[in-house]
Motif scaffolding. Structure first.
Motif, PDB file in Angstrom:
ATOM      1  N   THR B  26     -42.755   4.913  15.431  1.00 46.82           N
ATOM      2  CA  THR B  26     -43.382   3.604  15.666  1.00 46.82           C
ATOM      3  C   THR B  26     -42.910   2.557  14.652  1.00 46.82           C
ATOM      4  O   THR B  26     -43.362   1.421  14.683  1.00 46.82           O
ATOM      5  N   ASP B  27     -41.988   2.943  13.757  1.00 49.31           N
ATOM      6  CA  ASP B  27     -41.485   2.013  12.727  1.00 49.31           C
ATOM      7  C   ASP B  27     -40.402   1.071  13.262  1.00 49.31           C
ATOM      8  O   ASP B  27     -39.705   1.384  14.225  1.00 49.31           O
ATOM      9  N   ALA B  28     -40.228  -0.038  12.572  1.00 45.80           N
ATOM     10  CA  ALA B  28     -39.007  -0.838  12.678  1.00 45.80           C
ATOM     11  C   ALA B  28     -38.491  -1.067  11.260  1.00 45.80           C
ATOM     12  O   ALA B  28     -39.252  -1.014  10.293  1.00 45.80           O
ATOM     13  N   VAL B  29     -37.195  -1.317  11.159  1.00 43.93           N
ATOM     14  CA  VAL B  29     -36.638  -1.808   9.894  1.00 43.93           C
ATOM     15  C   VAL B  29     -36.096  -3.209  10.165  1.00 43.93           C
ATOM     16  O   VAL B  29     -35.402  -3.430  11.171  1.00 43.93           O
ATOM     17  N   ILE B  30     -36.500  -4.147   9.308  1.00 39.58           N
ATOM     18  CA  ILE B  30     -36.028  -5.524   9.491  1.00 39.58           C
ATOM     19  C   ILE B  30     -35.146  -5.948   8.315  1.00 39.58           C
ATOM     20  O   ILE B  30     -35.293  -5.460   7.191  1.00 39.58           O
ATOM     21  N   ARG B  31     -34.202  -6.851   8.629  1.00 40.19           N
ATOM     22  CA  ARG B  31     -33.444  -7.522   7.584  1.00 40.19           C
ATOM     23  C   ARG B  31     -34.243  -8.778   7.267  1.00 40.19           C
ATOM     24  O   ARG B  31     -34.463  -9.624   8.151  1.00 40.19           O
ATOM     25  N   VAL B  32     -34.759  -8.872   6.058  1.00 37.10           N
ATOM     26  CA  VAL B  32     -35.641  -9.987   5.700  1.00 37.10           C
ATOM     27  C   VAL B  32     -34.815 -11.281   5.608  1.00 37.10           C
ATOM     28  O   VAL B  32     -33.761 -11.309   4.971  1.00 37.10           O
ATOM     29  N   ALA B  33     -35.284 -12.322   6.294  1.00 36.00           N
ATOM     30  CA  ALA B  33     -34.607 -13.626   6.220  1.00 36.00           C
ATOM     31  C   ALA B  33     -35.196 -14.465   5.085  1.00 36.00           C
ATOM     32  O   ALA B  33     -34.483 -15.197   4.401  1.00 36.00           O
ATOM     33  N   ALA B  34     -36.497 -14.373   4.934  1.00 36.44           N
ATOM     34  CA  ALA B  34     -37.163 -15.109   3.854  1.00 36.44           C
ATOM     35  C   ALA B  34     -38.457 -14.385   3.523  1.00 36.44           C
ATOM     36  O   ALA B  34     -39.112 -13.813   4.398  1.00 36.44           O
ATOM     37  N   GLU B  65     -33.522  -4.786  12.716  1.00 38.50           N
ATOM     38  CA  GLU B  65     -32.240  -4.069  12.662  1.00 38.50           C
ATOM     39  C   GLU B  65     -32.284  -2.780  13.475  1.00 38.50           C
ATOM     40  O   GLU B  65     -31.319  -2.415  14.120  1.00 38.50           O
ATOM     41  N   GLU B  66     -33.402  -2.092  13.398  1.00 41.07           N
ATOM     42  CA  GLU B  66     -33.475  -0.761  13.991  1.00 41.07           C
ATOM     43  C   GLU B  66     -34.934  -0.482  14.350  1.00 41.07           C
ATOM     44  O   GLU B  66     -35.840  -0.944  13.649  1.00 41.07           O
ATOM     45  N   VAL B  67     -35.145   0.218  15.441  1.00 45.94           N
ATOM     46  CA  VAL B  67     -36.528   0.565  15.794  1.00 45.94           C
ATOM     47  C   VAL B  67     -36.627   2.061  16.077  1.00 45.94           C
ATOM     48  O   VAL B  67     -35.640   2.700  16.480  1.00 45.94           O
ATOM     49  N   GLY B  68     -37.828   2.613  15.903  1.00 48.07           N
ATOM     50  CA  GLY B  68     -38.083   4.010  16.229  1.00 48.07           C
ATOM     51  C   GLY B  68     -38.178   4.204  17.739  1.00 48.07           C
ATOM     52  O   GLY B  68     -38.264   3.239  18.511  1.00 48.07           O
ATOM     53  N   ASP B  69     -38.192   5.477  18.143  1.00 48.38           N
ATOM     54  CA  ASP B  69     -38.108   5.814  19.569  1.00 48.38           C
ATOM     55  C   ASP B  69     -39.271   5.288  20.398  1.00 48.38           C
ATOM     56  O   ASP B  69     -39.146   5.112  21.603  1.00 48.38           O
ATOM     57  N   GLU B  70     -40.414   5.081  19.767  1.00 46.35           N
ATOM     58  CA  GLU B  70     -41.591   4.687  20.570  1.00 46.35           C
ATOM     59  C   GLU B  70     -41.844   3.186  20.574  1.00 46.35           C
ATOM     60  O   GLU B  70     -42.827   2.725  21.152  1.00 46.35           O
TER      61      GLU B  70
END
Lengths: 339, 339
Positions: B26-34, B65-70
């Motif tokens: 259920t996670d996502a990884v984000i590239r922080v813009a600010a 950037e990337e998300v988990g399977d769910e």
């Protein structure tokens, strides 16, 4: 006339007091039909509030004897119910429904309604006449409307009791029991009373309670969470006024839920951090009973509700001292004084 | 990746931290813009909260950037805004609008968003995608929505700001200023800011404040009562979190009025008796920002509101330590960190 005076903690006497007179053109003088002893009268009785030679009583029903020149809404002969705060019912605060904080509010307790007669200031705003002379069996319920029912009702309204909600009530005195009755009338789905007294549990069930929790404090909270999927109640009415009961109420409420607190707070300090993270709504204070009186009188008149059941002892005014003792010693939930 | 770590009070460093990875489906990884520095980050910076080698930051906007399977609601490439609490947005508490107290809530502060990347738990419930890639000038406002705007907005909603109401705001930091903006959007008639800083008074006026009171505490309350016919405001937002500010907010509110408190309470103890007789409604806590995000993002996207104006200093992530100093010394209202 005869009236109750508390000379010191524990020292209650019925004695001759001066007859009340019209002092302002907005006053009425009523002949008290019934008065009663309030849980809050026990604070000074037990020495928790200062008291010296104070006339007692702030709950009353009776018949109007005389009105001042500017009184329009009630007239001699009317049977009336009033709140424990006189209010003009016209100022901005009254119109918003907070008559107990009317800009001209006067506490009836200072005048003392445990007496044969009482002066009622701001009679037009304070008193509500019943549709006619009540049957004798309605008098206790109408008297209850004057404070304990109105206060319990406000607690339930402040806690936003309503359809689909689980409502918990902390305190099984007359106010707490009436909060149960109010929650039922307001359509609550489930009503939990915290109580360990069999007689009060029975009355709570008659008034609409669906569940009883005998445990107090954090143990009581844990039991309530078991009943509510771990979340706590939507609505909790606090009807005691101690640190323990306030914390129990806050902890028993789910995040975003509502605490309606009507127990007069004594030595309570709410920890800001815990309150912040609780996410509850908190509302309460001296109940604006006047807001609810027309509706409550009608419900009583129609015999839809029977709040007078909380009076489990009736004494003549002359025996008021025994009434105080019985309530102090928990031999009575609430004592009615016939006048 | 680079990220901010507070090693001890006053000791903020930007250093190499481990890159976040998807840990749960259920996670996502984000590239922080600010990202930015929060007023609440100053509590540990000043030693009022414990801190040891803690990754910092809980406000963020960025690109997935990337998300988990769910994960279904956001996908790589989406520009997203999230709240400082991750929430599933499906539990009973979330559905009631209290996502910051979600039964699965996780504080983003523990993960540290003052960094190049961040893991966002419960991405479907936590993140809201903007309608497209935002123009650069919208980024500060979208970032503000992540906490300070959402928190000020919740304060105004909790205080029931609305048409015909006089709203007062205690605290002229970013949250207080956004409470002004929110009260204006919610239709308040009169908006009073307590402030003695010219720059903050100016921004408050731009956001909709109609009156400024420079006095604090009971003197400030007296001035407010002068403005409100002696009654106090209908709605007061508390956006500081100290004993003085809480009492100022409660005393500035008329009986029956509403206090919305969003300053994180530190060493606050509310006196039960005074609170009882105040007759106010009290509601607050960690703002359920997620409740408001869709609406706030739309208002920003349509350029109806410009909350990004609270950022009066922009620094690269590498200079975060100077950002903390500037806010601590009140040289900046709020510092934006570009990543």
């Amino acid at each position: 006339m005869l009236g109750v005076v508390m000379h010191a903690p524990g020292d209650v006497r019925v004695e001759e007091r001066e007859d009340p007179k019209i002092q302002y053109p907005t006053d009425a003088v009523i002949r008290v039909a019934a008065a009663c002893i309030c849980g809050s009268d026990l604070w000074p009785y037990r020495g928790a509030d200062d008291v010296h030679d104070a006339p007692m009583g702030h709950e009353y029903v009776g018949v109007v004897e005389e009105v001042g020149d500017e009184v329009r809404n009630v007239k001699p002969g009317d049977f009336v119910v009033g709140s424990f705060f006189a209010s003009d019912n016209t100022c901005e605060i009254c119109r918003a429904g907070y008559q107990s904080r009317c800009v001209h509010a006067e506490p009836m307790g200072a005048l003392g309604t445990q007496a044969q007669r009482a002066r009622v200031p701001l009679a037009d705003g304070t008193l509500v006449a019943t549709p006619g002379m009540p049957d004798a069996d309605l008098v206790p319920s109408l008297l209850a409307a004057s404070d304990v029912l109105g206060t319990g009702w406000f607690g339930a309204v402040a806690a936003e009791a309503g359809p689909g909600k689980t409502v918990a009530v902390v305190g099984d005195g007359a106010v707490g029991l009436h909060a149960v009755l109010a929650a039922k009338q307001l359509g609550a789905e489930r009503i939990v009373i915290f109580s360990r007294h069999a007689d009060r549990q029975r009355l709570a069930a008659e008034f609409g309670a669906t569940d009883v929790i005998a445990e107090r404090g954090d143990e009581g909270v844990a039991k309530l969470k078991d009943l509510t999927g771990g979340l706590g109640a939507h609505s909790v009415v606090e009807a005691v006024g101690t640190q323990e009961s306030m914390m129990q109420a806050i902890r028993a409420t789910r995040p975003g839920g509502h605490v309606g607190y009507v127990g007069v707070a004594h030595d309570v300090a709410l920890p800001g951090g815990e309150l912040f993270f609780s996410g509850v709504h908190l509302h309460g204070g001296p109940a604006p009973v006047r807001r609810f009186l027309p509706e409550l009188i009608q419900l009583i008149w129609d015999r839809t509700i029977d709040p007078g059941k909380v009076f489990d002892r009736t004494l003549p005014l002359a025996d008021a001292a025994e009434g105080y003792r019985a309530m102090d010693e928990r031999r009575a939930i609430k004592v009615l004084l016939t006048v």
